[in-house]
Design a protein around this motif. Structure first.
Motif, PDB file in Angstrom:
ATOM      1  N   ILE A 261      39.821  25.725  52.811  1.00 22.97           N
ATOM      2  CA  ILE A 261      39.984  24.483  53.568  1.00 22.97           C
ATOM      3  C   ILE A 261      40.374  24.748  55.011  1.00 22.97           C
ATOM      4  O   ILE A 261      40.072  23.965  55.922  1.00 22.97           O
ATOM      5  N   PHE A 262      41.032  25.881  55.263  1.00 28.30           N
ATOM      6  CA  PHE A 262      41.512  26.165  56.618  1.00 28.30           C
ATOM      7  C   PHE A 262      40.363  26.412  57.593  1.00 28.30           C
ATOM      8  O   PHE A 262      40.560  26.323  58.805  1.00 28.30           O
ATOM      9  N   GLU A 263      39.186  26.706  57.073  1.00 22.60           N
ATOM     10  CA  GLU A 263      38.027  26.871  57.943  1.00 22.60           C
ATOM     11  C   GLU A 263      37.605  25.553  58.577  1.00 22.60           C
ATOM     12  O   GLU A 263      36.848  25.537  59.558  1.00 22.60           O
ATOM     13  N   PHE A 264      38.092  24.435  58.039  1.00 22.89           N
ATOM     14  CA  PHE A 264      37.722  23.114  58.546  1.00 22.89           C
ATOM     15  C   PHE A 264      38.791  22.531  59.472  1.00 22.89           C
ATOM     16  O   PHE A 264      38.645  21.406  59.950  1.00 22.89           O
ATOM     17  N   LEU A 265      39.845  23.289  59.713  1.00 24.88           N
ATOM     18  CA  LEU A 265      40.941  22.824  60.568  1.00 24.88           C
ATOM     19  C   LEU A 265      40.884  23.569  61.889  1.00 24.88           C
ATOM     20  O   LEU A 265      41.073  24.785  61.924  1.00 24.88           O
ATOM     21  N   ASN A 266      40.663  22.856  62.968  1.00 25.23           N
ATOM     22  CA  ASN A 266      40.398  23.504  64.256  1.00 25.23           C
ATOM     23  C   ASN A 266      41.641  23.770  65.088  1.00 25.23           C
ATOM     24  O   ASN A 266      41.886  24.887  65.532  1.00 25.23           O
ATOM     25  N   ASP A 267      42.443  22.722  65.336  1.00 25.21           N
ATOM     26  CA  ASP A 267      43.589  22.881  66.230  1.00 25.21           C
ATOM     27  C   ASP A 267      44.661  21.855  65.894  1.00 25.21           C
ATOM     28  O   ASP A 267      44.567  21.144  64.889  1.00 25.21           O
ATOM     29  N   ASP A 268      45.677  21.772  66.767  1.00 26.50           N
ATOM     30  CA  ASP A 268      46.810  20.877  66.522  1.00 26.50           C
ATOM     31  C   ASP A 268      46.402  19.410  66.386  1.00 26.50           C
ATOM     32  O   ASP A 268      47.085  18.633  65.717  1.00 26.50           O
ATOM     33  N   GLN A 269      45.309  19.026  67.028  1.00 22.40           N
ATOM     34  CA  GLN A 269      44.911  17.626  67.048  1.00 22.40           C
ATOM     35  C   GLN A 269      43.908  17.266  65.947  1.00 22.40           C
ATOM     36  O   GLN A 269      43.369  16.161  65.926  1.00 22.40           O
ATOM     37  N   THR A 270      43.675  18.174  65.030  1.00 21.85           N
ATOM     38  CA  THR A 270      42.785  17.879  63.911  1.00 21.85           C
ATOM     39  C   THR A 270      43.472  16.915  62.947  1.00 21.85           C
ATOM     40  O   THR A 270      44.569  17.185  62.455  1.00 21.85           O
ATOM     41  N   ILE A 271      42.819  15.793  62.705  1.00 17.59           N
ATOM     42  CA  ILE A 271      43.322  14.826  61.735  1.00 17.59           C
ATOM     43  C   ILE A 271      42.663  15.135  60.397  1.00 17.59           C
ATOM     44  O   ILE A 271      41.451  14.989  60.237  1.00 17.59           O
ATOM     45  N   PHE A 272      43.444  15.586  59.450  1.00 18.69           N
ATOM     46  CA  PHE A 272      42.928  16.062  58.162  1.00 18.69           C
ATOM     47  C   PHE A 272      42.050  15.026  57.481  1.00 18.69           C
ATOM     48  O   PHE A 272      41.023  15.353  56.871  1.00 18.69           O
TER      49      PHE A 272
ATOM     50  N   ARG B  82      40.126  12.833  58.732  1.00 20.90           N
ATOM     51  CA  ARG B  82      38.883  12.491  59.433  1.00 20.90           C
ATOM     52  C   ARG B  82      37.851  13.604  59.300  1.00 20.90           C
ATOM     53  O   ARG B  82      37.221  13.734  58.257  1.00 20.90           O
ATOM     54  N   GLU B  83      37.650  14.403  60.315  1.00 20.18           N
ATOM     55  CA  GLU B  83      36.557  15.377  60.290  1.00 20.18           C
ATOM     56  C   GLU B  83      36.565  16.294  59.071  1.00 20.18           C
ATOM     57  O   GLU B  83      35.519  16.445  58.413  1.00 20.18           O
ATOM     58  N   PRO B  84      37.707  16.910  58.701  1.00 18.16           N
ATOM     59  CA  PRO B  84      37.669  17.814  57.546  1.00 18.16           C
ATOM     60  C   PRO B  84      37.228  17.130  56.254  1.00 18.16           C
ATOM     61  O   PRO B  84      36.329  17.622  55.560  1.00 18.16           O
TER      62      PRO B  84
ATOM     63  N   GLU C  20      35.742  14.194  55.913  1.00 19.80           N
ATOM     64  CA  GLU C  20      34.396  13.638  56.072  1.00 19.80           C
ATOM     65  C   GLU C  20      33.340  14.723  55.888  1.00 19.80           C
ATOM     66  O   GLU C  20      32.308  14.514  55.244  1.00 19.80           O
ATOM     67  N   GLN C  21      33.601  15.894  56.460  1.00 19.87           N
ATOM     68  CA  GLN C  21      32.655  17.004  56.335  1.00 19.87           C
ATOM     69  C   GLN C  21      32.570  17.495  54.892  1.00 19.87           C
ATOM     70  O   GLN C  21      31.472  17.754  54.378  1.00 19.87           O
ATOM     71  N   LEU C  22      33.685  17.590  54.226  1.00 15.96           N
ATOM     72  CA  LEU C  22      33.693  18.025  52.830  1.00 15.96           C
ATOM     73  C   LEU C  22      32.937  17.041  51.939  1.00 15.96           C
ATOM     74  O   LEU C  22      32.217  17.452  51.012  1.00 15.96           O
ATOM     75  N   SER C  23      33.090  15.757  52.225  1.00 12.26           N
ATOM     76  CA  SER C  23      32.379  14.760  51.414  1.00 12.26           C
ATOM     77  C   SER C  23      30.870  14.875  51.595  1.00 12.26           C
ATOM     78  O   SER C  23      30.104  14.726  50.631  1.00 12.26           O
ATOM     79  N   LYS C  24      30.409  15.166  52.816  1.00 15.82           N
ATOM     80  CA  LYS C  24      28.979  15.349  53.065  1.00 15.82           C
ATOM     81  C   LYS C  24      28.441  16.598  52.369  1.00 15.82           C
ATOM     82  O   LYS C  24      27.264  16.673  52.009  1.00 15.82           O
ATOM     83  N   MET C  25      29.318  17.580  52.169  1.00 13.38           N
ATOM     84  CA  MET C  25      28.940  18.828  51.505  1.00 13.38           C
ATOM     85  C   MET C  25      29.075  18.737  49.986  1.00 13.38           C
ATOM     86  O   MET C  25      28.829  19.706  49.277  1.00 13.38           O
ATOM     87  N   ASN C  26      29.482  17.577  49.504  1.00 15.98           N
ATOM     88  CA  ASN C  26      29.720  17.381  48.067  1.00 15.98           C
ATOM     89  C   ASN C  26      30.831  18.304  47.565  1.00 15.98           C
ATOM     90  O   ASN C  26      30.791  18.787  46.433  1.00 15.98           O
ATOM     91  N   GLN C  27      31.822  18.518  48.419  1.00 16.09           N
ATOM     92  CA  GLN C  27      32.926  19.414  48.093  1.00 16.09           C
ATOM     93  C   GLN C  27      34.279  18.702  48.079  1.00 16.09           C
ATOM     94  O   GLN C  27      35.321  19.344  48.167  1.00 16.09           O
ATOM     95  N   LEU C  28      34.242  17.369  47.938  1.00 15.09           N
ATOM     96  CA  LEU C  28      35.474  16.590  47.886  1.00 15.09           C
ATOM     97  C   LEU C  28      35.494  15.784  46.594  1.00 15.09           C
ATOM     98  O   LEU C  28      34.821  14.763  46.459  1.00 15.09           O
ATOM     99  N   GLY C  29      36.267  16.267  45.620  1.00 11.37           N
ATOM    100  CA  GLY C  29      36.390  15.548  44.355  1.00 11.37           C
ATOM    101  C   GLY C  29      37.450  14.463  44.457  1.00 11.37           C
ATOM    102  O   GLY C  29      38.325  14.506  45.321  1.00 11.37           O
TER     103      GLY C  29
END
Length: 254
Positions: free
Chosen positions: A195-206, A208-210, A212-221
């Protein structure tokens, strides 16, 4: 398995309390909200915690630094400047407290504690949500799904009474029914170290992008929890949780 708890927010929606203390230390039944959450994990054998501190985080550190002292029977000899501990009743907890900054977002806070998680599957939750969730079932579900992340879906109750009306007369009244039926994020995540590969910096809102991206990859149960769940964002919700505890009817109590 370790549990990460996000405990660094300002808690501005309940600032009547958070002007004096961080939200995780607001008390329900005489014990901090954070303690209640940790007891849930401890019941299922998870006793190793990583707490992401931020706003007034020094108070959380001081609370746990003195926890054993507060839970002990002791004799204090002022003349000899000595303390004799007679007995102590504490949980078998190992707690890592990390200052993750004042204005850091949720994903950024999580990123900052990566080094304490030993590259293993771990749990994550917020410091303001109580539930009677079965964590063993949640973790087993995550393992079966084989996704990078599992989120707990909950359906909160409605805040107000609902009425059915016909010809200007109430035909049905229901006090605080279930909400609109939608599943929402109830916290209580199980995550893989990738999961840490989806966290960019201090302003990453878990959330949102992480996610959302996991759901598009079918990796969010999603683990659907139909039982009790309540966040504490307002004094009204605090009083509701306090009343449940006082009446010995707190569903999250273990």
């Amino acid at each position: 398995m370790k549990a990460v708890i996000l405990a660094g927010g300002f808690g501005s929606r309940i600032n009547e309390e958070t002007q004096l203390k961080p939200k995780p230390l607001i008390e329900i039944g005489g014990m901090p909200l954070l303690w209640h959450i940790m007891k849930i994990y401890s019941y299922y054998g998870i006793n190793d915690f990583v707490i992401c501190c931020g706003y007034k985080g020094y108070m959380i550190k001081e609370y746990f630094a003195n926890y054993s002292l507060h839970k002990s029977n002791m004799t204090i000899d002022l003349e000899k400047n000595s303390i004799k501990i007679h007995s102590v009743d504490v949980e078998p907890w190992r707690i890592t407290l990390v200052d993750t900054g004042l204005n850091t977002m949720t994903g950024g806070r999580l990123k900052m504690v990566e080094e304490f998680l030993d590259d293993e599957t771990f749990c994550l939750t917020y410091s303001d949500g109580l539930s009677n969730i079965n964590l063993k079932e949640l973790i087993d579900f995550h393992k079966r799904q084989k996704t990078l992340a599992t989120i707990t879906g909950v359906r909160p109750p409605g805040r107000f009474g609902a009425m059915s009306i016909l010809d200007n007369k109430v035909t049905k009244f229901q006090e605080k029914p279930e909400g609109d039926g939608d599943w929402i994020n109830g916290g209580f995540f199980v995550l893989e170290p990738k999961i840490f590969e989806f966290l960019n910096d201090d302003q990453t809102i878990f959330e949102r992008e992480p996610l959302e991206q996991l759901s598009k990859m079918n990796q969010l149960g999603v683990f659907k929890h139909d039982g009790f769940w309540q966040a504490m964002d307002t004094l009204r919700e605090k009083e509701s949780l306090e009343n449940l505890w006082r009446q010995n009817n707190a569903p999250w109590k273990v």
